[in-house]
Structure formats: C-alpha cells, structure tokens
Design a protein around this motif. Sequence first.
Motif, PDB file in Angstrom:
ATOM      1  N   GLY A  59       0.813  -1.210   0.000  1.00  0.00           N
ATOM      2  CA  GLY A  59       0.000   0.000   0.000  1.00  0.00           C
ATOM      3  C   GLY A  59       0.841   1.251   0.000  1.00  0.00           C
ATOM      4  N   ARG A  60       1.907   1.267   0.813  1.00  0.00           N
ATOM      5  CA  ARG A  60       2.795   2.440   0.854  1.00  0.00           C
ATOM      6  C   ARG A  60       3.483   2.653  -0.488  1.00  0.00           C
ATOM      7  NH1 ARG A  60       8.134   3.089   1.802  1.00  0.00           N
ATOM      8  NH2 ARG A  60       8.411   0.882   2.304  1.00  0.00           N
ATOM      9  N   LEU A  61       3.952   1.571  -1.123  1.00  0.00           N
ATOM     10  CA  LEU A  61       4.636   1.690  -2.404  1.00  0.00           C
ATOM     11  C   LEU A  61       3.682   2.172  -3.495  1.00  0.00           C
ATOM     12  CD1 LEU A  61       6.825  -1.544  -2.310  1.00  0.00           C
ATOM     13  CD2 LEU A  61       7.603   0.818  -2.015  1.00  0.00           C
ATOM     14  N   LEU A  62       2.455   1.631  -3.505  1.00  0.00           N
ATOM     15  CA  LEU A  62       1.481   2.088  -4.504  1.00  0.00           C
ATOM     16  C   LEU A  62       1.117   3.552  -4.289  1.00  0.00           C
ATOM     17  CD1 LEU A  62      -0.937  -0.994  -4.699  1.00  0.00           C
ATOM     18  CD2 LEU A  62       0.686  -0.237  -6.442  1.00  0.00           C
ATOM     19  N   ASP A  63       0.994   3.968  -3.023  1.00  0.00           N
ATOM     20  CA  ASP A  63       0.693   5.373  -2.734  1.00  0.00           C
ATOM     21  C   ASP A  63       1.772   6.283  -3.304  1.00  0.00           C
ATOM     22  OD1 ASP A  63      -1.515   4.500  -1.416  1.00  0.00           O
ATOM     23  OD2 ASP A  63      -0.773   4.903   0.607  1.00  0.00           O
ATOM     24  N   GLU A  64       3.026   5.900  -3.118  1.00  0.00           N
ATOM     25  CA  GLU A  64       4.131   6.723  -3.597  1.00  0.00           C
ATOM     26  C   GLU A  64       4.218   6.717  -5.127  1.00  0.00           C
ATOM     27  OE1 GLU A  64       7.620   5.250  -1.735  1.00  0.00           O
ATOM     28  OE2 GLU A  64       7.087   6.005   0.263  1.00  0.00           O
ATOM     29  N   TRP A  65       3.895   5.584  -5.730  1.00  0.00           N
ATOM     30  CA  TRP A  65       4.071   5.441  -7.174  1.00  0.00           C
ATOM     31  C   TRP A  65       2.955   6.129  -7.964  1.00  0.00           C
ATOM     32  CZ3 TRP A  65       2.288   0.698 -10.290  1.00  0.00           C
ATOM     33  CH2 TRP A  65       2.662   0.836 -11.628  1.00  0.00           C
ATOM     34  N   MET A  66       1.694   5.923  -7.564  1.00  0.00           N
ATOM     35  CA  MET A  66       0.573   6.430  -8.364  1.00  0.00           C
ATOM     36  C   MET A  66      -0.402   7.296  -7.577  1.00  0.00           C
ATOM     37  SD  MET A  66      -1.707   2.936  -8.788  1.00  0.00           S
ATOM     38  CE  MET A  66      -0.442   2.206  -9.804  1.00  0.00           C
ATOM     39  N   GLY A  67      -0.145   7.519  -6.293  1.00  0.00           N
ATOM     40  CA  GLY A  67      -1.070   8.287  -5.470  1.00  0.00           C
ATOM     41  C   GLY A  67      -2.107   7.378  -4.834  1.00  0.00           C
ATOM     42  N   PRO A  68      -2.615   7.744  -3.656  1.00  0.00           N
ATOM     43  CA  PRO A  68      -3.512   6.835  -2.931  1.00  0.00           C
ATOM     44  C   PRO A  68      -4.846   6.583  -3.617  1.00  0.00           C
ATOM     45  CG  PRO A  68      -3.343   8.957  -1.826  1.00  0.00           C
ATOM     46  CD  PRO A  68      -2.289   8.945  -2.883  1.00  0.00           C
ATOM     47  N   ARG A  69      -5.383   7.569  -4.364  1.00  0.00           N
ATOM     48  CA  ARG A  69      -6.670   7.330  -5.031  1.00  0.00           C
ATOM     49  C   ARG A  69      -6.538   6.221  -6.067  1.00  0.00           C
ATOM     50  NH1 ARG A  69      -8.346  11.840  -8.994  1.00  0.00           N
ATOM     51  NH2 ARG A  69      -6.620  10.802 -10.033  1.00  0.00           N
ATOM     52  N   ASN A  70      -5.513   6.304  -6.924  1.00  0.00           N
ATOM     53  CA  ASN A  70      -5.310   5.252  -7.921  1.00  0.00           C
ATOM     54  C   ASN A  70      -4.873   3.941  -7.273  1.00  0.00           C
ATOM     55  OD1 ASN A  70      -6.016   6.842 -10.145  1.00  0.00           O
ATOM     56  ND2 ASN A  70      -3.958   7.687 -10.319  1.00  0.00           N
ATOM     57  N   ALA A  71      -4.130   4.039  -6.166  1.00  0.00           N
ATOM     58  CA  ALA A  71      -3.761   2.825  -5.443  1.00  0.00           C
ATOM     59  C   ALA A  71      -5.016   2.101  -4.959  1.00  0.00           C
ATOM     60  CB  ALA A  71      -2.849   3.163  -4.266  1.00  0.00           C
ATOM     61  N   LEU A  72      -5.983   2.857  -4.453  1.00  0.00           N
ATOM     62  CA  LEU A  72      -7.230   2.247  -3.992  1.00  0.00           C
ATOM     63  C   LEU A  72      -7.970   1.569  -5.144  1.00  0.00           C
ATOM     64  CD1 LEU A  72      -8.561   4.927  -1.496  1.00  0.00           C
ATOM     65  CD2 LEU A  72      -8.124   2.524  -0.967  1.00  0.00           C
ATOM     66  N   ARG A  73      -7.939   2.184  -6.317  1.00  0.00           N
ATOM     67  CA  ARG A  73      -8.599   1.555  -7.467  1.00  0.00           C
ATOM     68  C   ARG A  73      -7.982   0.187  -7.770  1.00  0.00           C
ATOM     69  NH1 ARG A  73      -8.754   6.864 -11.449  1.00  0.00           N
ATOM     70  NH2 ARG A  73     -10.553   7.897 -10.486  1.00  0.00           N
ATOM     71  N   ILE A  74      -6.647   0.134  -7.729  1.00  0.00           N
ATOM     72  CA  ILE A  74      -5.959  -1.132  -7.966  1.00  0.00           C
ATOM     73  C   ILE A  74      -6.324  -2.135  -6.875  1.00  0.00           C
ATOM     74  CG2 ILE A  74      -3.704  -2.258  -8.067  1.00  0.00           C
ATOM     75  CD1 ILE A  74      -4.321  -0.618 -10.528  1.00  0.00           C
ATOM     76  N   GLU A  75      -6.312  -1.695  -5.626  1.00  0.00           N
ATOM     77  CA  GLU A  75      -6.565  -2.596  -4.499  1.00  0.00           C
ATOM     78  C   GLU A  75      -7.990  -3.138  -4.519  1.00  0.00           C
ATOM     79  OE1 GLU A  75      -3.306   0.049  -2.102  1.00  0.00           O
ATOM     80  OE2 GLU A  75      -5.429   0.290  -1.653  1.00  0.00           O
ATOM     81  N   ILE A  76      -8.957  -2.289  -4.854  1.00  0.00           N
ATOM     82  CA  ILE A  76     -10.342  -2.755  -4.946  1.00  0.00           C
ATOM     83  C   ILE A  76     -10.489  -3.736  -6.111  1.00  0.00           C
ATOM     84  CG2 ILE A  76     -12.729  -2.069  -5.369  1.00  0.00           C
ATOM     85  CD1 ILE A  76     -12.027   0.628  -4.041  1.00  0.00           C
ATOM     86  N   ALA A  77      -9.885  -3.400  -7.255  1.00  0.00           N
ATOM     87  CA  ALA A  77      -9.976  -4.280  -8.420  1.00  0.00           C
ATOM     88  C   ALA A  77      -9.375  -5.649  -8.129  1.00  0.00           C
ATOM     89  CB  ALA A  77      -9.277  -3.637  -9.626  1.00  0.00           C
ATOM     90  N   MET A  78      -8.237  -5.680  -7.458  1.00  0.00           N
ATOM     91  CA  MET A  78      -7.596  -6.959  -7.150  1.00  0.00           C
ATOM     92  C   MET A  78      -8.428  -7.767  -6.146  1.00  0.00           C
ATOM     93  SD  MET A  78      -5.035  -7.239  -9.084  1.00  0.00           S
ATOM     94  CE  MET A  78      -4.312  -8.706  -8.343  1.00  0.00           C
ATOM     95  N   THR A  79      -9.103  -7.071  -5.236  1.00  0.00           N
ATOM     96  CA  THR A  79      -9.974  -7.783  -4.295  1.00  0.00           C
ATOM     97  C   THR A  79     -11.179  -8.380  -5.020  1.00  0.00           C
ATOM     98  OG1 THR A  79      -9.306  -6.260  -2.529  1.00  0.00           O
ATOM     99  CG2 THR A  79     -11.277  -7.579  -2.147  1.00  0.00           C
ATOM    100  N   ILE A  80     -11.741  -7.632  -5.991  1.00  0.00           N
ATOM    101  CA  ILE A  80     -12.854  -8.166  -6.780  1.00  0.00           C
ATOM    102  C   ILE A  80     -12.406  -9.410  -7.555  1.00  0.00           C
ATOM    103  CG2 ILE A  80     -14.393  -7.705  -8.728  1.00  0.00           C
ATOM    104  CD1 ILE A  80     -14.506  -4.789  -7.798  1.00  0.00           C
ATOM    105  N   ILE A  81     -11.213  -9.341  -8.155  1.00  0.00           N
ATOM    106  CA  ILE A  81     -10.685 -10.490  -8.898  1.00  0.00           C
ATOM    107  C   ILE A  81     -10.520 -11.692  -7.963  1.00  0.00           C
ATOM    108  CG2 ILE A  81      -8.641 -11.375 -10.094  1.00  0.00           C
ATOM    109  CD1 ILE A  81      -8.305  -8.549 -11.296  1.00  0.00           C
TER     110      ILE A  81
END
Length: 445
Positions: free
Chosen positions: A292-314
């Motif tokens: 989560g920390r790495l994704l926040d730094e790389w793409m920002g927390p809003r886009n990180a959340l999109r990735i995290e929600i999508a991966m949870t749905i998958i």
Amino acid sequence: MFEGGRDPYVILITIYIFMPYVSATMVGNPVKGQELISSFQQYAGWIVMATAPFLGASIDKLGPRKPWLAVIVTLMVPLIAALWWAEPGGAGLTIMATMTIALAVNVLFAWSEVLHNSMLVRAAGLRRAHAASGLALSLGNAASVLALGFTAWAFALPGKVDWWWVPASPLFGLNPAMAEPQRVVALIAAGLLAVGALPLLFLTPDAPHTGVSVLSALRQGARDLAQMVRTVRQNRDAAVFLGARMFFYDGMNGVLFFFGVLAAGVMGWGPLDLLVTGIILSVVAVAGGMIGRLLDEWMGPRNALRIEIAMTIIGLVAILGMAPDRILYFWHFDPAMHPPLWDGPVYRTWPALIYLLIGFNNAIFITAQYASSRTALTRLAPPDQTGAFFGVYALSGVATAWLAPALVNLGTRITQSQQAGFASIILLLVIGQIGLLFVKGGGRH
C-alpha cells in the motif's frame, strides 16, 4: 498490549475457528449457518451504527475513558469465555444463545475500539502517536499469529501428525469428538483480552474529570457530530471519497469475515486447515501495508485504492469458482485420479492450494486498502480541518457495518447457496470503485 489482547477475538472467534465451527457443526448446514451468522452480524452492525458515532463524538466531554473501558472488558471477558459451552448438538448453549452472546461481544468490541483509539494521543503524545499506533497494530497481528500457532500445536495437530515436536494427543485431555479443540479458542481469546487490558488500565494516563453528565455529553456530541458532517459536505471530493469508502470498506470487511465460513462449507476445511490458513494469511498481510505504501508513492492513494479494490474483486470472483472438485470454474479436478501434493496434513490437493493462494491476494490488497484510505483522506481534507474529516472517516467505517452481512444474508437466503450469498459482496466493491471515479485529487502530491 490491549490491541494484542483484543485482536485474537476477531481472528479466533469471528474469522477462522469458532464461527466456521458454529456453521459447519452446530447448525450442521453450511448454507443455513452462513445465513444465521450474517443475520447476527447485520444486527450487531445496526446497533454499532446507532451508538458508536455518538460515543466517539462525545468521548472528550465524558472525561476519563478507563472506567468505561474497565466495564466493557469486565463484560466481554466472561461473555467470550461462555462460548466454551457452545457444544455440538445443543447440549450446552443453544445456537441462538451462542449467537446472541457473539452479537453482544461484537457491539462491546466496537465500543472498546472507540474508547481505546481516543486514548492514543493522550497516552503517547502527538509526536509518538504514529509510532504507538503502528506498534499496537504489529502486536495485535503478532498476538493473533501466536494464538493461532499455539492452538494448532496444542489442539489441532495432535493425533493428525507424528512429528516429534507435536503432542501425541490434544493438551489438557480435550476431546475432539465434542469439538473441544475448536471451542477452547473462546477461553484463549477471553484470557488474552483480560491480560492485555491490565497494562492499559493500570499504567496509562487518562483524561481528567469534566463534571459533564453522560446525557449532556451525548447531547453535545450529537451536535458536534452534525457539525462535522456539515463541514465535510463543504468539500465535495472528500465527501464523495468518504461516501465511496463506506461501500468498499464494508465489502472488504465482509470478504475477511466470511472467508472462514465459506472455506468450511464449500471446501470442507476443518479446524486445522483454517488454523494454518489464518497463520499464513496473517503473516502475508504484513506485506499489504508495504505494498500500500509503495502504490501510494508510485501512483497516489486514489489510484492505489482503485488497484486494491480491483484486485480484491478479482480474488473474490476467483474464490467463487473454487470447490474440492473444481478449479476456477472450468477445470474439473478428481481427487481420486491425482496423488496428494505432499504427505502433510493440509493443502494436499491443487484446489486447496489454489484457494490458499487466492487468499494471499485478498490478504495483501485488503490490508493495503486500509493504509491507502488513510493516506487518501490526508490529500483530500483541508489541513486545518483534519479532525472533523477523520471524525467522519471513523463514522463512515461503522455507518454501513451492517451492509455486507445483510447482502450475504439476503443472497444466501434467496439462492440457498453459500457462494451466491458471498458473491453479493461484489456489489459493494463495485459501488465503491465507481464512487472513486468522481473523486478529484488524492494523487501523488
């Protein structure tokens, strides 16, 4: 220490051991068991929704927290321990009595969390609050892993393996035929809570007496709560984010809470399988905070959340396609035609191993979501109003605590299928994902 005393209740009772036992053994029908458990989770969510926000908003006006915490712990410990008498066949506690006790403990647990969190700054100071919070979460995870590990070594593995370091039979003469190795987790969770509460109650500073009565404090808290909500509504993006979070946060909690019940009912996993899975996924979840920390730094927390929600749905969709004789919907697996993957007591088939690997995905990205959500709000809230925004953030965490259990209950009841009931959680994740599309900001800076 208090976090370490509280968290094993969630891990041992709610997710991995006791509730799957209630569903598979006490109820005896996994579908009816999931329906019953989701009903009582829903009722607890309603009570928490109606009470916890007012307690949180009123806490500063109530003054000392520790007397209230002492009352809550004094109620929780014997109630949790009483679950030991939830015997197979209803010889001890009935199913309804068992679930009523669990409902009461869940509500008390939420109240204890509000009071406990409110002591953080006073006990640790502003400069050390983040360190104390992180340490508490680490100790909570560590205590849960140790409790799971001890339960597996002392009660689940004996009699199933001939490893030299494992007792030949369950400790203390516990009888597997009476499900005592599953029921004993109630005594373990109660004991850890009692011990973990002592340092907090005796060694930490408390707020001074304010002289305000409880009713006055609650009235003033309700006014402050309304003011917080009005403040947040003036910032569109933060308000939309908090609204979206109510849905995806509750959906992810639903994935965690019903994972064990689904594994017991659909995959046929017993206490040992669930214990080992709990240990592994609790360790894997540590990586979620780092990701989560790495994704926040790389793409920002809003886009990180999109990735995290999508991966949870998958991950959720993948779990629904698993069964002891089926892998990801399309691959039939005949256990009689394939030798065991190894001679150990768990994960002996490909479906079991793949189910565990899907759990890796969920443990990582659900944990990462918790970290990214906090970071996202700090990017969206005005710096001089973070108190009000995080007050509503806490409110949004409990306002829809009943939604996932309600959907699981409704879906299970209508379809008479555990997997179809579990699938209803996808709706909450999708609504949260769509809500994030309307949030501006929350980027890398």
